[in-house]
Design an enzyme around this catalytic site. Structure first.
Site, mmCIF file in Angstrom:
data_model
loop_
_atom_site.group_PDB
_atom_site.id
_atom_site.type_symbol
_atom_site.label_atom_id
_atom_site.label_comp_id
_atom_site.label_asym_id
_atom_site.label_seq_id
_atom_site.Cartn_x
_atom_site.Cartn_y
_atom_site.Cartn_z
ATOM 1 C CG HIS A 117 -2.185 -0.796 0.973
ATOM 2 N ND1 HIS A 117 -2.914 -1.372 1.984
ATOM 3 C CD2 HIS A 117 -2.841 -1.102 -0.178
ATOM 4 C CE1 HIS A 117 -3.958 -1.996 1.462
ATOM 5 N NE2 HIS A 117 -3.932 -1.851 0.165
ATOM 6 N NE ARG A 164 -19.170 1.788 -19.412
ATOM 7 C CZ ARG A 164 -18.073 2.536 -19.332
ATOM 8 N NH1 ARG A 164 -18.038 3.548 -18.456
ATOM 9 N NH2 ARG A 164 -17.030 2.292 -20.092
ATOM 10 N NE ARG A 187 -24.414 1.156 -22.675
ATOM 11 C CZ ARG A 187 -23.284 0.497 -22.401
ATOM 12 N NH1 ARG A 187 -22.500 0.119 -23.390
ATOM 13 N NH2 ARG A 187 -22.930 0.240 -21.156
ATOM 14 C CG ASN A 212 -14.978 -3.155 -24.330
ATOM 15 O OD1 ASN A 212 -13.986 -2.765 -24.932
ATOM 16 N ND2 ASN A 212 -15.361 -2.625 -23.192
ATOM 17 C CG ASP A 213 -20.365 -6.764 -25.743
ATOM 18 O OD1 ASP A 213 -19.707 -7.612 -25.104
ATOM 19 O OD2 ASP A 213 -21.380 -6.227 -25.277
ATOM 20 N NE ARG A 228 -16.902 -8.226 -23.261
ATOM 21 C CZ ARG A 228 -17.121 -7.245 -22.405
ATOM 22 N NH1 ARG A 228 -16.128 -6.744 -21.715
ATOM 23 N NH2 ARG A 228 -18.338 -6.760 -22.239
#
Length: 687
Positions: free
Chosen positions: A318, A425, A461, A582-583, A593
């Protein structure tokens, strides 16, 4: 009820994500366990989760038993499958462990380390006389200055046992000492910034461990059996630190440092023994210590720490994470005797190479000063792009926008120079609750976004959820392959009680700025036409009720092969395309994925995926509409020139990548002919 999950949480379930996961699990009444191989742990205990040692890309089993078991498994699976959880500041979800170079500072120039901007590793500084000691590179950058030696004496309990009548008072003493220690650790640090989220999360995670049954509970049990509070604290702290130190995973092993630091602080408070403190720094210094833990840094004014050197520790501790987040060069695990370090009056360090020079020659500081100046030039050059509207060298404008998931991200995006929002999103707004948000609540969020970025476009979206991304209050069918199932626009068109309030909220918010609506997971042109008909009907209803509203520009995400192959037809129905790489990569390559065994095949730079992107861009150009990319590929330096040359008009990414992307756009050479647009056989990844 059980479900298997591939863990995508960055670096697995160590302190911060384990604490977040346990907190989320405690919100459900059912019993919850995580299984890793033959081992199982209580999902509501952060310490037990850490000791289980769950790593990124590892397959685990979630087990739930109780009335809300289905909802719990959905929510917890979503958490574990989110690659963005626990990302260090400045990294993309698909990034490798390489981190941005931290700019170094010198006491002579400033006491405030600047934010990192360059991703290029610095080259080691060659000493002119004094030989270098070697340690572990933990936070990049160079620095030099006066040494602050931070070495502590060993703490020993005054007595091991107490009389029976003293047990209650010992328990009270321990509770008071623990809370006093945690108050000091969690209090605002001198010079701390309001956005020091990484530090806050680390300290909060340590506080949760401190109050857990595995630390405080174990100590109270020992005190109840007549151990003194000091002896019990030292014993239980040591046992827990050893449990972490023997784990094979480096991130989890490094948590032993925090347990030892916490134990030391509580025991010192019980004994009334003053401890050396980093709050006592006389001015900008190179801190040299045997061991540092996050609690040691909790009260320090980090503006006065220009470098950190320890004989223990690793790049996963950390302390290393905090140093990187504040641009403080650090070298840990230094191979040097304590007496040598205590005797030093000045030090120079290279956090990139792991080299440390003690009482070095003046020529070394001169060389480092040149490197510091060069790094600052890079930082300043990137900051100059904040208000730039980038163009390629042949004058083609490219919009560089932000991907957001909440209104809390508005200001960081604006500070980074975002030219609007390329993807908001909305599913995150739906997921962070026990029931579906109403129309008015959604309207307020969308309106705030539109106002914040006007006149730049804000692309909202519509709800992108399904069995792979379940929602509280929505019953999804069990599906063998949820990525090919009832999700996105398919689910929304079948659920007017969810979809229509969202569309009404979007129509109302559209009067406040340049708001656009984007439909996810489109396969067929009829899906677009149905949505347009619904929006027209809702607009008529709002007009009849005299509610202010506007019809926003409508676009779609291109993320299925069907959308690519029918892009010409779809382009005639919408105002813009946005490619979800991505998709799209997943579907083009027929690769899950989430499956770590197939990671080598999941590549947006594969010629097949690039060919699909070019087809979409060509269809958009023929129809006279814009096309953007809002997937992870939009922020990758190696792919940005390729995407722009294929015809992409907008790149939308995490705010921390915007400045770099703007600079890269301005450096893109014009494409002279069609042959120059030919797909490369291979695009080198920047990871």
């Amino acid at each position: 009820m059980e479900t298997p999950v591939i863990v995508k949480v960055h670096e697995g379930l160590h302190a911060r994500p384990a604490t977040q996961f346990a907190k989320l699990a405690k919100g459900f009444s059912c019993s919850l366990k995580i299984g890793r191989g033959e081992s199982w742990a209580d999902a509501k205990s952060a310490v037990k989760l850490m000791l289980l040692g769950v790593k990124q890309d590892e397959r685990i089993v979630l087990r739930a038993e109780g009335e809300d078991e289905r909802e719990a498994l959905g929510k917890l699976s979503e958490f574990l499958g989110d690659a963005s959880v626990n990302l260090p500041a400045g990294e993309e979800p698909a990034a490798s462990v390489a981190r941005a170079a931290a700019p170094a500072v010198t006491p002579q120039e400033t006491a405030t380390p600047a934010a990192a901007a360059s991703t290029q590793s610095t080259q080691p500084t060659q000493p002119t006389a004094t030989p270098a000691l070697k340690g572990v590179p933990a936070s990049e950058g160079v620095a030099f200055g006066t040494v602050f030696a931070y070495f502590r004496e060993e703490i020993v309990a005054d007595r091991q046992f107490v009389a029976p009548h003293e047990v209650d008072s010992e328990l009270t003493r321990f509770g008071a000492a623990l809370e006093e220690t945690l108050r000091a650790m969690l209090a605002p640090r001198p010079g701390a910034q309001c956005d020091d989220e990484t530090d806050d999360e680390i300290f909060a995670a340590i506080a949760d461990v401190a109050r857990s049954d595995d630390f405080a509970g174990a100590i109270r049990t020992l005190v109840a059996s007549r151990w003194s509070a000091e002896a019990a604290t030292l014993k239980c702290g040591l046992d827990l630190a050893v449990a972490f130190a023997t784990l094979p995973d480096e991130y989890l092993k490094s948590r032993a440092d925090d347990i030892r630091g916490l134990t030391r602080a509580v025991a010192a408070t019980l004994l009334g023994k003053p401890m050396p403190s980093l709050s006592d720094l006389p001015g900008p210094s190179i801190v040299i210590a045997e061991e540092l833990s996050a609690p040691d840094l909790a009260r320090a004014d980090l503006r006065h720490i220009v470098g950190i050197v320890c004989t223990t520790g690793s790049a996963t501790s950390h302390v290393a994470i905090i140093a990187r987040s504040h641009g403080i060069p650090a070298v840990l695990g230094l191979d040097a005797h304590h007496d040598t370090l205590r005797a030093a009056s000045r030090a120079a360090i290279d956090g990139s190479s792991g080299e440390v020079w003690l009482d070095h020659a003046p020529e070394l500081e001169a060389a480092m000063t040149q490197r510091i100046a060069a790094q600052r030039e890079v930082d300043a050059a990137l900051l100059a792009y904040r208000d730039v509207e980038p163009q390629t060298r042949d004058g083609r404008k490219v919009v560089v926008a932000a991907n957001l998931g909440s209104v809390a991200e508005i200001e960081p995006a604006r500070r980074a120079g975002a030219m609007g929002v390329g993807l908001f999103r909305t599913e995150l707004l739906f997921m962070d609750r026990q029931c579906v948000p109403g129309e008015q609540e959604q309207y307020e969020v969308y309106a705030e976004l539109a106002r914040a970025f006007a006149p730049w476009p804000v692309i909202i979206r519509t709800l992108d959820a399904g069995a792979d991304k379940p929602l509280p209050g929505v019953r999804f069918p069990k599906e063998e392959n949820p990525f090919l199932g009832w999700r996105g626009i398919r689910m929304c068109l079948d659920s007017p009680e969810i979809f229509e309030p969202q569309l009404r909220a979007l129509l109302r918010a559209a009067v406040h700025g340049n708001l656009c609506v984007m439909l996810p997971m489109v396969d067929d042109v009829d899906e677009v036409r149905r949505v347009k008909a619904i929006m027209a009907r809702l607009a008529a209803e709002l007009a009849a009720a005299q509610v202010p509203h506007a019809l926003p520009r409508l676009g779609i995400m291109i993320e299925t092969p069907a959308a690519v192959l029918t892009a010409d037809t779809l382009a005639r129905e919408v105002a813009f395309f946005s490619i979800g790489t991505n998709d799209l990569t997943q579907y083009i390559m027929a690769v899950d994925r989430m499956n770590p065994n197939l990671a080598a095949l999941y590549r947006t730079e594969h010629p097949a995926v690039l060919q699909a992107i070019r087809m979409v861009c060509d269809a958009a150009k023929r129809a006279g509409i814009s096309v953007g990319v809002c997937g992870e590929a939009a922020g990758k330096p190696a792919l940005i020139p390729t995407l722009v040359n294929l015809g992409v008009d907008e790149l939308s990414m995490s705010p921390n990548a915007i400045l770099r992307a703007k600079k890269l756009v301005t450096e893109i050479e014009p494409v002279r002919n069609e042959a120059a647009r030919a797909l490369p056989e291979r695009v080198c990844s920047d990871e």
